[in-house]
Enzyme design. Structure first.
Site, PDB file in Angstrom:
ATOM      1  N   VAL A  11       0.832  -1.200   0.000  1.00  0.00           N
ATOM      2  CA  VAL A  11       0.000   0.000   0.000  1.00  0.00           C
ATOM      3  C   VAL A  11       0.870   1.256   0.000  1.00  0.00           C
ATOM      4  O   VAL A  11       0.659   2.181  -0.789  1.00  0.00           O
ATOM      5  CB  VAL A  11      -0.952  -0.025   1.217  1.00  0.00           C
ATOM      6  CG1 VAL A  11      -1.673   1.296   1.375  1.00  0.00           C
ATOM      7  CG2 VAL A  11      -1.961  -1.154   1.067  1.00  0.00           C
ATOM      8  N   ASN A 227     -14.602  -5.505   1.810  1.00  0.00           N
ATOM      9  CA  ASN A 227     -13.853  -6.759   1.649  1.00  0.00           C
ATOM     10  C   ASN A 227     -14.672  -7.954   2.128  1.00  0.00           C
ATOM     11  O   ASN A 227     -14.662  -9.016   1.505  1.00  0.00           O
ATOM     12  CB  ASN A 227     -12.524  -6.683   2.404  1.00  0.00           C
ATOM     13  CG  ASN A 227     -11.441  -6.039   1.557  1.00  0.00           C
ATOM     14  OD1 ASN A 227     -11.667  -5.729   0.386  1.00  0.00           O
ATOM     15  ND2 ASN A 227     -10.276  -5.818   2.124  1.00  0.00           N
ATOM     16  N   ALA A 271     -16.305 -19.638  -8.870  1.00  0.00           N
ATOM     17  CA  ALA A 271     -16.138 -20.691  -7.868  1.00  0.00           C
ATOM     18  C   ALA A 271     -14.719 -21.230  -7.962  1.00  0.00           C
ATOM     19  O   ALA A 271     -14.078 -21.164  -9.009  1.00  0.00           O
ATOM     20  CB  ALA A 271     -17.144 -21.805  -8.137  1.00  0.00           C
ATOM     21  N   CYS A 279      -5.487  -9.652   2.454  1.00  0.00           N
ATOM     22  CA  CYS A 279      -6.600  -8.809   2.912  1.00  0.00           C
ATOM     23  C   CYS A 279      -7.836  -9.578   3.359  1.00  0.00           C
ATOM     24  O   CYS A 279      -8.258  -9.452   4.509  1.00  0.00           O
ATOM     25  CB  CYS A 279      -6.985  -7.830   1.811  1.00  0.00           C
ATOM     26  SG  CYS A 279      -5.719  -6.590   1.550  1.00  0.00           S
ATOM     27  N   LYS A 339      -3.193 -15.644  -6.034  1.00  0.00           N
ATOM     28  CA  LYS A 339      -3.937 -15.373  -7.273  1.00  0.00           C
ATOM     29  C   LYS A 339      -2.891 -15.026  -8.328  1.00  0.00           C
ATOM     30  O   LYS A 339      -1.720 -14.813  -7.992  1.00  0.00           O
ATOM     31  CB  LYS A 339      -4.944 -14.239  -7.065  1.00  0.00           C
ATOM     32  CG  LYS A 339      -4.308 -12.885  -6.811  1.00  0.00           C
ATOM     33  CD  LYS A 339      -5.356 -11.784  -6.837  1.00  0.00           C
ATOM     34  CE  LYS A 339      -4.690 -10.433  -6.837  1.00  0.00           C
ATOM     35  NZ  LYS A 339      -5.629  -9.335  -6.929  1.00  0.00           N
ATOM     36  N   ARG A 346       0.682 -15.083   0.836  1.00  0.00           N
ATOM     37  CA  ARG A 346       0.080 -15.026   2.167  1.00  0.00           C
ATOM     38  C   ARG A 346      -1.320 -15.646   2.138  1.00  0.00           C
ATOM     39  O   ARG A 346      -2.126 -15.332   1.286  1.00  0.00           O
ATOM     40  CB  ARG A 346       0.011 -13.570   2.661  1.00  0.00           C
ATOM     41  CG  ARG A 346       1.371 -13.071   3.127  1.00  0.00           C
ATOM     42  CD  ARG A 346       1.318 -11.634   3.518  1.00  0.00           C
ATOM     43  NE  ARG A 346       1.280 -10.772   2.348  1.00  0.00           N
ATOM     44  CZ  ARG A 346       1.219  -9.435   2.419  1.00  0.00           C
ATOM     45  NH1 ARG A 346       1.175  -8.841   3.580  1.00  0.00           N
ATOM     46  NH2 ARG A 346       1.210  -8.710   1.312  1.00  0.00           N
TER      47      ARG A 346
HETATM   48  C1  UDX Z   1      -8.785  -7.527  -2.195  1.00  0.00           C
HETATM   49  C2  UDX Z   1      -9.835  -6.472  -2.633  1.00  0.00           C
HETATM   50  O1  UDX Z   1     -10.322  -6.825  -3.936  1.00  0.00           O
HETATM   51  C3  UDX Z   1      -9.231  -5.080  -2.634  1.00  0.00           C
HETATM   52  O2  UDX Z   1     -10.216  -4.128  -2.945  1.00  0.00           O
HETATM   53  C4  UDX Z   1      -8.663  -4.805  -1.245  1.00  0.00           C
HETATM   54  O3  UDX Z   1      -8.046  -3.530  -1.188  1.00  0.00           O
HETATM   55  C5  UDX Z   1      -7.660  -5.879  -0.845  1.00  0.00           C
HETATM   56  O4  UDX Z   1      -8.278  -7.167  -0.918  1.00  0.00           O
HETATM   57  P1  UDX Z   1      -6.692  -8.755  -3.344  1.00  0.00           P
HETATM   58  O5  UDX Z   1      -6.484  -9.439  -2.029  1.00  0.00           O
HETATM   59  O6  UDX Z   1      -5.521  -8.173  -4.043  1.00  0.00           O
HETATM   60  O7  UDX Z   1      -7.741  -7.531  -3.177  1.00  0.00           O
HETATM   61  O8  UDX Z   1      -7.336  -9.825  -4.313  1.00  0.00           O
HETATM   62  P2  UDX Z   1      -8.683 -10.044  -5.124  1.00  0.00           P
HETATM   63  O9  UDX Z   1      -8.414  -9.927  -6.569  1.00  0.00           O
HETATM   64  O10 UDX Z   1      -9.799  -9.275  -4.588  1.00  0.00           O
HETATM   65  O11 UDX Z   1      -8.917 -11.608  -4.809  1.00  0.00           O
HETATM   66  C6  UDX Z   1      -9.075 -12.062  -3.468  1.00  0.00           C
HETATM   67  C7  UDX Z   1      -9.231 -13.561  -3.414  1.00  0.00           C
HETATM   68  O12 UDX Z   1     -10.494 -13.952  -3.915  1.00  0.00           O
HETATM   69  C8  UDX Z   1      -8.208 -14.340  -4.218  1.00  0.00           C
HETATM   70  O13 UDX Z   1      -7.783 -15.448  -3.440  1.00  0.00           O
HETATM   71  C9  UDX Z   1      -8.967 -14.797  -5.452  1.00  0.00           C
HETATM   72  O14 UDX Z   1      -8.460 -15.993  -5.980  1.00  0.00           O
HETATM   73  C10 UDX Z   1     -10.352 -15.016  -4.862  1.00  0.00           C
HETATM   74  N1  UDX Z   1     -11.442 -14.869  -5.845  1.00  0.00           N
HETATM   75  C11 UDX Z   1     -11.703 -13.677  -6.434  1.00  0.00           C
HETATM   76  C12 UDX Z   1     -12.262 -15.970  -6.129  1.00  0.00           C
HETATM   77  O15 UDX Z   1     -12.047 -17.072  -5.607  1.00  0.00           O
HETATM   78  N2  UDX Z   1     -13.303 -15.799  -6.992  1.00  0.00           N
HETATM   79  C13 UDX Z   1     -13.598 -14.609  -7.583  1.00  0.00           C
HETATM   80  O16 UDX Z   1     -14.575 -14.541  -8.348  1.00  0.00           O
HETATM   81  C14 UDX Z   1     -12.747 -13.510  -7.300  1.00  0.00           C
END
Ligand code: UDX
Length: 448
Positions: A11, A227, A271, A279, A339, A346
């Site tokens: 951040v 979130n 899914a 986060c 991802k 983490r």
């Molecule tokens: C998230 C929020 O999106 C962001 O706004 C906040 O500031 C920080 O947390 P981030 O952790 O970078 O961001 O990842 P994000 O792309 O949101 O994905 C979070 C998790 O959800 C990942 O493990 C991803 O694989 C999972 N996911 C996401 C799913 O399993 N299915 C989905 O449809 C979308």
């Protein structure tokens, strides 16, 4: 304006570089001297598209400097951004040690009116806590200096952090000081109006970015609730995927059909093996903790966490259904980051899954396009492969954990010839099921 950003993690670094790029003079400080010395050379340890380039550009133009002396940074800045970590304690409550340390340092170093802005995701009420600590640490020489606290949560996504910083969907300012609110509007003016060089001809450029002014407690809750809502959406879809498996429906069609309803929407409806990262797990736990601490129920939040914890183990169950006893089997795990497009592991489902296979006695080979060192918590029994084919040679099963684009282009004919049995578990419903079945794979997805 002169801005000091404390903390050069995800951040802090992205915020600092973004503010420098829109014209402010930014000093980024971190007590980690090694990190600061690399950053001074323009070396960025996190993998984030476009970030290193922008860091170098703004170092060269003199708009961005790095320093390990926090007190010095505080003295030079008119606006102080707190962007330090708030990792979870075992109870789910965030650890505020770093925030408290920084607040003490700010109190001691105040040398004029400043805005102290918190961007770290912090428990409800932290703005008030920071204010109290700063006041307690002002001494007789600087006690007359006034300051305002602003809560300004960060919504950036890893892998898209630079884009999210320049082209956010909203800016939330939590403060009860008119003076601070006016200064914040000026600070973010170029972002709100989208009139800075980087935005020109950029496809992500917005017309205007909405700015929401609220009290600091509501602002803090906006971040957690957003979130938690997104995590809820995913856990909900995963639960529906599990129902699909029982009744013989296809989650891809089900979520598509649901998403056509604009009230539901099609995003965050994939899914898979559940959410991870720095986060969601931390924030959903923290919000549940806060709810209970304040005597409110966290029934939905606790269920969302429970569904997510179970989801990654579905892969183990599916592997047992395919292979029977796991103990003498070799398994190739593709993807380690939580991802794609990030090297962050983490709370990644990959770690839980690989460790469980190892615990059951399997030989586990792992491959990730970017993660090349053992992440914390990954059992050292896991073998790092140099490419996906090495991970899969002589294996009984391929498990796709992270949906990196490069896995779409794998030579699956070759993979079939390398595997002992042509088994694929696709933990993200990412690969072309029909194509793989035509080649002769036994394909197992999630909810389809
Ligand atoms: C998230 C929020 O999106 C962001 O706004 C906040 O500031 C920080 O947390 P981030 O952790 O970078 O961001 O990842 P994000 O792309 O949101 O994905 C979070 C998790 O959800 C990942 O493990 C991803 O694989 C999972 N996911 C996401 C799913 O399993 N299915 C989905 O449809 C979308």
């Amino acid at each position: 304006m002169k801005v000091c950003v404390i903390g050069t993690g995800y951040v802090g670094l992205v915020t600092g570089v973004c503010l420098a790029e829109i014209g402010h003079d930014v000093i980024c400080v971190d007590k980690d001297e090694k990190k600061i010395s690399s950053l001074k050379k323009g070396q960025v340890s996190i993998f984030e598209e476009g970030l290193e380039e922008l860091v170098r550009k703004n170092i060269d133009s003199g708009k961005l400097i790095f320093n390990s002396d926090t007190a010095q940074g505080v003295k030079e800045g008119e606006i102080i951004f707190i962007c330090v970590g708030t990792p979870p304690l075992p109870s789910g409550k965030p650890n505020l040690t770093a925030i408290d340390d920084v607040a003490r340092m700010i109190g001691k170093s105040l040398n004029g009116y400043k805005i102290i802005l918190n961007k770290s995701t912090v428990p409800i009420g932290t703005a008030k806590r920071i204010k109290k600590i700063i006041k307690e640490n002002q001494d007789q020489d600087n006690v007359s200096y006034k300051f305002d606290i602003v809560s300004n949560p960060e919504f950036l996504k890893e892998g898209e952090a630079v884009k999210d910083a320049f082209f956010p969907e909203r800016i939330v300012i939590g403060s009860n000081s008119e003076k601070a609110i006016d200064i914040m509007k000026k600070l973010y003016g170029p972002i709100i109006n989208q009139d800075f060089d980087y935005a020109k001809n950029n496809i992500n450029k917005k017309q205007k970015v909405p700015i929401l002014i609220t009290d600091s407690t509501s602002s803090e809750l906006i971040k957690y609730a957003s979130n938690a809502f997104l995590a809820t959406k995913i856990s909900f879809v995963n639960e529906i995927a599990n129902i699909c498996e029982r009744i013989g429906a296809n989650i891809l069609d089900v979520t598509y059909g649901m998403g056509l309803d604009e009230r539901i929407g099609s995003r965050f409806m994939k899914a898979g093996i559940g959410w991870g990262g720095s986060c969601f797990p931390k924030d959903v736990r923290a919000l549940a903790y806060t709810a209970e601490e304040y005597g409110s129920q966290a029934s939905i939040l606790n269920a969302v966490i429970h569904v997510n914890n179970q989801q990654r183990f579905k892969i183990i169950q599916k592997a047992m259904d395919l292979l029977g006893i796991i103990d003498d089997k070799a398994i190739g795990v593709l993807g380690l980051s939580f991802k794609p497009n990030t090297n962050d592991t983490r709370e990644a489902p990959s770690i839980t899954i690989a460790n469980k296979f190892l615990e059951l006695g399997a030989e586990v080979r792992v491959y990730d396009p970017i993660v090349k060192d053992y992440p914390d918590n990954l059992d050292k029994g896991a073998i790092f492969a140099k490419d996906p084919y090495e991970a899969l040679k002589g294996a009984d099963l391929m498990v796709l954990v992270t949906e990196w684009d490069e896995f779409l282009d794998l030579d699956f004919e070759r993979i079939k010839s390398l595997l002992i049995s042509p088994n694929i578990i696709d933990g993200r419903n990412f690969l072309d099921k029909e194509k793989l079945q035509d080649i002769g794979f036994k394909y197992v997805g999630i909810g389809n």
